[in-house]
Design an enzyme around this catalytic site. Structure first.
Site, PDB file in Angstrom:
ATOM      1  N   PHE B 117      26.862   7.970 -31.806  1.00  0.00           N
ATOM      2  CA  PHE B 117      28.132   8.386 -31.222  1.00  0.00           C
ATOM      3  C   PHE B 117      28.197   9.906 -31.189  1.00  0.00           C
ATOM      4  CE2 PHE B 117      32.341   6.507 -30.161  1.00  0.00           C
ATOM      5  CZ  PHE B 117      31.884   5.301 -29.681  1.00  0.00           C
ATOM      6  N   GLN B 231      43.416  14.975 -27.577  1.00  0.00           N
ATOM      7  CA  GLN B 231      42.029  14.803 -27.170  1.00  0.00           C
ATOM      8  C   GLN B 231      41.908  14.310 -25.731  1.00  0.00           C
ATOM      9  OE1 GLN B 231      39.263  11.739 -29.148  1.00  0.00           O
ATOM     10  NE2 GLN B 231      38.366  13.740 -29.572  1.00  0.00           N
ATOM     11  N   HIS B 233      39.334  12.613 -23.406  1.00  0.00           N
ATOM     12  CA  HIS B 233      38.064  11.880 -23.465  1.00  0.00           C
ATOM     13  C   HIS B 233      37.323  12.167 -22.162  1.00  0.00           C
ATOM     14  CE1 HIS B 233      35.115   8.710 -23.724  1.00  0.00           C
ATOM     15  NE2 HIS B 233      35.520   8.400 -24.932  1.00  0.00           N
ATOM     16  N   LEU B 243      39.476   3.892 -19.968  1.00  0.00           N
ATOM     17  CA  LEU B 243      38.375   4.456 -20.750  1.00  0.00           C
ATOM     18  C   LEU B 243      37.018   3.797 -20.466  1.00  0.00           C
ATOM     19  CD1 LEU B 243      37.490   6.223 -23.214  1.00  0.00           C
ATOM     20  CD2 LEU B 243      38.045   4.264 -24.639  1.00  0.00           C
ATOM     21  N   GLU B 246      32.557   6.074 -25.190  1.00  0.00           N
ATOM     22  CA  GLU B 246      31.509   7.011 -25.556  1.00  0.00           C
ATOM     23  C   GLU B 246      30.190   6.297 -25.843  1.00  0.00           C
ATOM     24  OE1 GLU B 246      32.928  10.351 -27.712  1.00  0.00           O
ATOM     25  OE2 GLU B 246      31.450  10.018 -29.289  1.00  0.00           O
ATOM     26  N   ARG B 286      33.741  15.410 -27.996  1.00  0.00           N
ATOM     27  CA  ARG B 286      34.540  15.174 -26.800  1.00  0.00           C
ATOM     28  C   ARG B 286      35.180  16.434 -26.243  1.00  0.00           C
ATOM     29  NH1 ARG B 286      37.255   9.496 -28.888  1.00  0.00           N
ATOM     30  NH2 ARG B 286      35.347   8.293 -28.634  1.00  0.00           N
ATOM     31  N   HIS B 354      43.401  10.987 -24.377  1.00  0.00           N
ATOM     32  CA  HIS B 354      42.944   9.784 -25.061  1.00  0.00           C
ATOM     33  C   HIS B 354      43.572   9.616 -26.436  1.00  0.00           C
ATOM     34  CE1 HIS B 354      40.297   6.575 -26.222  1.00  0.00           C
ATOM     35  NE2 HIS B 354      39.685   7.274 -27.150  1.00  0.00           N
ATOM     36  N   ARG B 389      38.896  15.103 -32.904  1.00  0.00           N
ATOM     37  CA  ARG B 389      38.432  13.913 -33.606  1.00  0.00           C
ATOM     38  C   ARG B 389      37.067  13.489 -33.076  1.00  0.00           C
ATOM     39  NH1 ARG B 389      38.347   8.424 -32.557  1.00  0.00           N
ATOM     40  NH2 ARG B 389      39.446   8.648 -30.575  1.00  0.00           N
TER      41      ARG B 389
END
Lengths: 116, 599, 251, 132
Positions: B117, B231, B233, B243, B246, B286, B354, B389
């Site tokens: 990730f 955030q 994304h 979405l 990721e 991100r 996001h 994050r």
């Protein structure tokens, strides 16, 4: 919860349905169309002599009983559901009548075969 | 008014709320738990999380790596003692989820598999295909059914907190089916209502993600911390903002500009290698990826689509079999919503809002500044995400801190009793009138949807990926105006049964206040850090003045008061956030420095 | 509105218990683009035409299970059904079939939830394990035995597709029985005998007549008809062998 | 006081609401024809037991145009029964793996239909063989 006794009827239904699915079309074709029309098979295929001999053999007795009885149980089960589907909610009455008829047919077939 | 006497009330029944409820039930089966949610628990937005949940698992991984990734990723605005607790308890909570039946994806030998990730040095993301949040939520919900002490209030909308004698002693909720009110008295209250992504126009969030719990705590004087950090994304669906996880990149997907070029290598994330390398290129964090998109767009190197500029998320080289095994939901979304088969065509994507990094101020044990009030999950700022994050830390946060919140609230509930039921009931009556007023006093001509749309557009203008003082000021002014106009709503629906328009109006009130906290926090932070990037003379991080948490305080009708609080540093002093080859060099240098220090 | 924008007629079955004694159709004209879902059409109606139209929705991406409704008579998730498919004829939207309408497109989900709670939808471990012992081992193939059935999003489309549930509310129904099978088929679980108490009853698997429409309408590829009907065989075997097997099956 | 008043819709005529339901009911109705065929056979059996004259009366009845038309209808419904029986069959079988790969529903239906064709041909050939 109360265990359903459906497995008894469902098993008979399943066996009859499977038998009908596998050989039903062939049986109908032979007994109801080809032989009466005298095509595909010798003219005496279902003659009295032939059929009597067949019904007197053990294998013949078993096959005839299986087809007649299982087809009936298969149909009885589905017709009971069909009536429920059409909104007939007298579940017990429907079941007694449907399964009762299948049972009667089975007894008549068996009795007749044993007498031959 | 109906009154229900609980020991612990939990508002929100997503991942955090459910985990907390189970924790209370296990801590003390005699405690009565009221689990209140405006939707059936399995509708909660945890359901939409896709990629996975982080927990140190592999022998070549370590708690220290996970700690460093998280703190660096958060641009050092993390509470480091809380991060230490978090990384240390992640793995056992993931195992707990496994014992409860979560269908984690497995390796052939039967062990749980992990995937890569963004911003994570070692593969440590547990996943259930690309429906991890869905499986975690349903596992938690179904497991919660086991505990008779959890009484659910499904489709109950929380309209206020009851604060008496300086502590939180319950909530007032509307039964949506009847429009009637229930007062739920509780010795401790946990807020687990999720984020506030719906203050923005293009976002990945469900319609229910409206910052309810944040606004409720905020109105009662609890500050909202670090709200400027929203955030974006980097890979979302044009038009809807839905979405694309990721994990698409974790499994090896590429981001391409209109020339088919992996443009991230131009933004300090290279070198571009054919297979994914942790903390490089597409596996960067991100904030960096979304910022790179913004620059590509300015350079005219993005693709023009029907919903504006996009880049391409290319998964073709992964092959249909792997895509369907690892990313079935992504394939489904791309095919059904965009008519794109990812095995043969790249998916057009763009950044969208996001996640709300900030939230209700909470200490490492989830307690707020108001005694008896706890918070967990996206609505909470327990302090692990800092300014940005890392993907797959938030699902883990739900279960690690959900448990903490449950245990702490149970402990608190056992230590106190309801102090003044009569006063609480009086308070509830007043709150009921206020909630009803939203409809009965709506004699104006402002349309709810118009205000909501203007707010969302204004937030996008002022608090986007890059920010300017003038834009932020304009958004502040706009929000003031919208709060004025909010008093003149025109509500069509005056009925009681499932009056969703009424609830949407109350939600809009929550949204507007949370939006104000966001933009004022942003305006006041005169530096660039993580997801808060400015272009008006404050392009650099300023640790001297702003290695601080922002705290937004409610002031009634006026704009929020912004104060600052210290950041807890335990073992990682702020350094340069570097990824790709530069990141590896920096790490090597750091190792050398530490080695020298030890001599 | 530009000249090129298309307009579609959406008929919504309205029912407001405080105003109407029975549901009535109301028609709306909605401008739309080809990428707009039916849900977005409804949102347009609520936002700009009539704020009283009520429906549930949230995630917009077919995973939260809120927005199931009858669209031209078929149970569908409105978020992943597109208006263009109904142009130019228009479409009719109603609350999910077989469940009481609370208001407009909102049905009473209480019965579904009660049934879900009744089947012990959680792992009751075969061999308890402590956290220190780590995860249970489960091969990808063992996972495949139940994974599909764990994909149910509780959207209740299968209930709207199941005439047996419509005719007899005591029937546990497709989605919940699929979840029962999901836990029974999980290699970590050891409580299928307990759950089968319900499964063996008329309210369980035997209420199903293998219509199979549940599996067709499922937006997530769950196959409830399979979960139920493969258990009929198990139930039948158990029925006939319960007296001869050492444990005697369940009651 | 709750103002809730959930409205319960009627199930009358539900089978007409969806083509899928029509198909389902058609499948269920085949049972009536299976029953009818079983009765035809049972009558034949009883007539057989009653002697040659009785039995030949039954055979003659089978040759009537009405009976032939009826059996053509029966044949069609039996074929539909076979088709629908194996179509629903994948739903009734546990998930199976062959060589680590999940057996797809289409394969189960296909195998069932193939088995039915083989069984029917076998019956036809055996009857023909025994008769001649």
């Amino acid at each position: 919860m109360k265990r359903s006794n459906e497995p008894i009827f469902w098993s008979l239904f399943g066996a009859g349905g499977m038998l009908a699915a596998l050989i039903g079309p062939a049986l109908v074709l032979i007994t109801g169309i080809a032989v009466p029309l005298g095509i595909l098979f010798p003219a005496d295929t279902m003659s009295y002599a032939h059929m009597l001999a067949f019904a007197q053999s053990w294998i013949g007795k078993i096959l005839l009983l299986a087809v007649i009885a299982l087809f009936m149980w298969h149909a009885a089960h589905r017709i009971a559901i069909l009536l429920h589907d059409f909104g007939v909610h007298a579940v017990t009455v429907v079941k007694v009548v449907c399964y009762g008829l299948a049972f009667a047919g089975t007894v008549i077939a068996a009795w007749t075969l044993l007498g031959l | 008014m109906e009154v229900y006497k609980a020991d612990v009330a939990i508002v929100g029944a997503g991942g955090g709320g459910l985990r907390a409820a189970i924790a209370v039930a296990e801590a003390d089966p005699t405690l009565k738990i009221a689990l209140i949610s405006k939707v059936y628990p399995m509708r909660s937005h945890t359901v939409a999380a896709e990629g996975g949940a982080a927990g140190v698992t592999r022998p070549d991984d370590s708690l220290e790596y996970h700690f460093n990734d998280t703190v660096h990723g958060g641009d050092w605005l993390c509470e480091q003692d809380v991060v230490e607790y978090f990384v240390a308890h992640s793995h056992e909570e993931m195992v707990q989820m496994e014992h409860w039946g979560c269908p984690w994806s497995r390796k052939d030998d039967g062990h749980v598999n992990v995937r890569a990730f963004g911003g994570m040095k070692i593969e440590r993301t547990w996943f259930a295909a690309d429906k991890t949040g869905f499986h975690m939520l349903h596992t938690l919900f179904q497991t919660s059914i086991k505990y008779p002490s959890i009484k659910r209030f499904d489709e109950y909308f929380c309209s206020d907190l009851m604060v008496e004698d300086g502590r939180c002693q319950g909530v007032l909720a509307i039964q949506i089916a009847t429009g009637e009110f229930t007062l739920i008295e509780a010795k401790a209250v946990i807020i687990a209502t999720g984020g506030a992504g719906r203050v923005f126009r293009e976002n990945t969030n469900g319609g229910i993600v409206t910052g309810d719990g944040m606004a409720l705590a905020y109105r009662h004087g609890v500050p909202l911390r670090d709200m400027e950090f929203m955030q974006y994304h980097p890979t979302c669906m044009p038009g809807t903002g839905l979405l694309f996880t990721e994990a698409c990149r974790g499994e090896g997907g590429f981001l391409l500009n209109k020339d088919g070029y992996r443009y991230l290598q131009d933004y300090g994330l290279g070198p571009a290698e054919p297979s994914p390398r942790n903390k490089a290129m597409e596996l960067g964090p991100r904030d960096r990826l979304s910022q790179a998109f913004w620059h590509e767009k300015r350079k005219g190197r993005t693709v023009e689509g029907p919903h504006g500029a996009v880049v391409n998320l290319d998964l073709r080289h992964l092959g249909a079999a792997k895509l369907h095994e690892r990313l079935p939901l992504i394939c489904e979304l791309a095919e059904e919503f965009l008519g794109v088969d990812p095995a043969h065509t790249p998916i057009p994507v763009l950044p969208a809002v996001h996640y709300t990094m900030g939230g209700i101020l909470a200490d490492g044990k989830t307690a707020s500044s108001l005694p008896g009030l706890y918070s967990v999950g996206e609505c909470s700022s327990v302090g692990i995400h800092g300014a940005n994050r890392l993907g797959s830390n938030s699902l883990t946060e739900l279960i690690v801190f959900g448990k903490v919140a449950g245990v702490e609230a149970a402990k608190f509930a056992r230590s106190v009793s309801i102090s003044n039921p009569a006063a609480i009931e009086k308070q509830a009556e007043a709150a009921r009138t206020r909630a009803l007023d939203v409809v009965t006093q709506s004699r104006g001509k402002e349309r709810l949807a118009v205000l909501r749309t203007e707010m969302a557009q204004s937030m996008e203008n002022g608090c986007g990926i890059y920010r300017l003082e003038s834009d932020m000021q304009a958004t502040c002014d706009k929000l003031r105006e919208l709060r004025e106009r909010y008093r003149n709503l025109k509500i069509d629906d005056h009925s009681k049964v499932y009056n969703t328009e009424w609830l949407l109006s109350i939600e809009l009130g929550y949204l507007l206040e949370v939006a104000e906290a966001i933009v004022h926090s942003a305006l006041n932070r005169k530096e660039s850090r993580g997801s808060h990037q400015r272009l008006d003379g404050f392009e650099e991080r300023d640790d001297v003045n702003y290695l601080k948490h922002s705290l937004a305080y409610y002031t009634g009708d006026g704009p929020p008061r912004i104060e600052y609080g210290d950041v807890k540093i335990t073992k990682s002093t702020p350094g340069t956030r570097a990824y790709g080859a530069a990141g590896e060099e920096a790490e090597a240098a750091e190792r050398e420095r530490e080695g020298a220090g030890n001599d | 509105m530009t000249d090129t924008e298309k307009v579609i007629e959406i008929q919504v079955l309205r029912y407001r218990p405080e105003q109407e004694t029975e549901p009535v159709l109301q028609s709306f004209k909605v401008p739309f683009t080809d990428d707009m879902s039916v849900l977005q059409g409804l949102q347009y109606i609520k936002d700009y035409l009539d704020g009283t139209v009520s429906f549930r929705w949230s995630c917009r991406m077919a995973i939260c299970g809120s927005c199931g409704m009858m669209i031209d008579g078929k149970p569908k998730l409105s978020c992943k059904t597109f208006l263009r498919e109904y142009y130019p004829a228009g479409l009719r939207i109603e609350a999910l079939a077989h469940m009481p309408i609370e208001r407009d497109l909102i049905v009473d989900a209480g019965d579904f939830i009660t049934k879900l709670e009744s089947i012990k939808p959680y792992i009751i471990p075969k061999e308890p394990r402590t956290l220190e012992q780590g995860e249970y081992l489960q091969t990808p193939q063992q996972r495949d035995m139940y994974e599909q059935f764990s994909s149910c999003i509780n959207c209740m489309l299968c209930y709207a597709a199941c005439p047996q549930y419509g005719l007899d509310k005591t029937f546990t129904g497709p989605g919940v029985l699929a979840l029962m099978h999901r836990y029974n088929a999980d290699s970590r679980d050891g409580a299928s005998a307990e759950r089968m108490d319900l499964g063996y009853a008329h309210e369980g698997f035997w209420g199903c007549t293998a219509v199979g429409y549940c599996s067709v309408v499922c937006p997530k590829g769950v196959d409830p008809a399979n979960a139920i009907n493969q258990n009929k065989m198990n139930s039948a075997i158990n029925y006939f062998t319960r007296f001869v097997t050492p444990k005697g099956g369940t009651k | 006081m709750s103002k809730r008043r959930p409205y319960v819709r009627s199930m009358d005529g539900w089978w007409k609401r969806d083509a899928y339901f029509v198909k389902y009911m058609a499948r269920e109705v085949t049972a009536v024809f299976v029953a009818a065929y079983a009765v035809v056979l049972l009558v034949g059996l009883v007539r057989l037991a009653q002697g040659q004259a009785a039995y030949e009366g039954w055979l003659a009845a089978l040759k009537s145009p009405l009976s032939l038309v009826f059996h053509l209808v029966l044949l069609a419904t039996f074929v539909y029964h076979t088709w629908s029986w194996f179509n629903i069959m994948p739903k009734t079988m546990p998930i199976m793996f062959v060589g680590g790969k999940r057996v797809q529903p289409g394969m189960i239906t296909g195998a069932g239909l193939a088995a039915a064709v083989v069984a029917c041909l076998a019956v036809l050939l055996i009857v023909r063989g025994v008769a001649s």
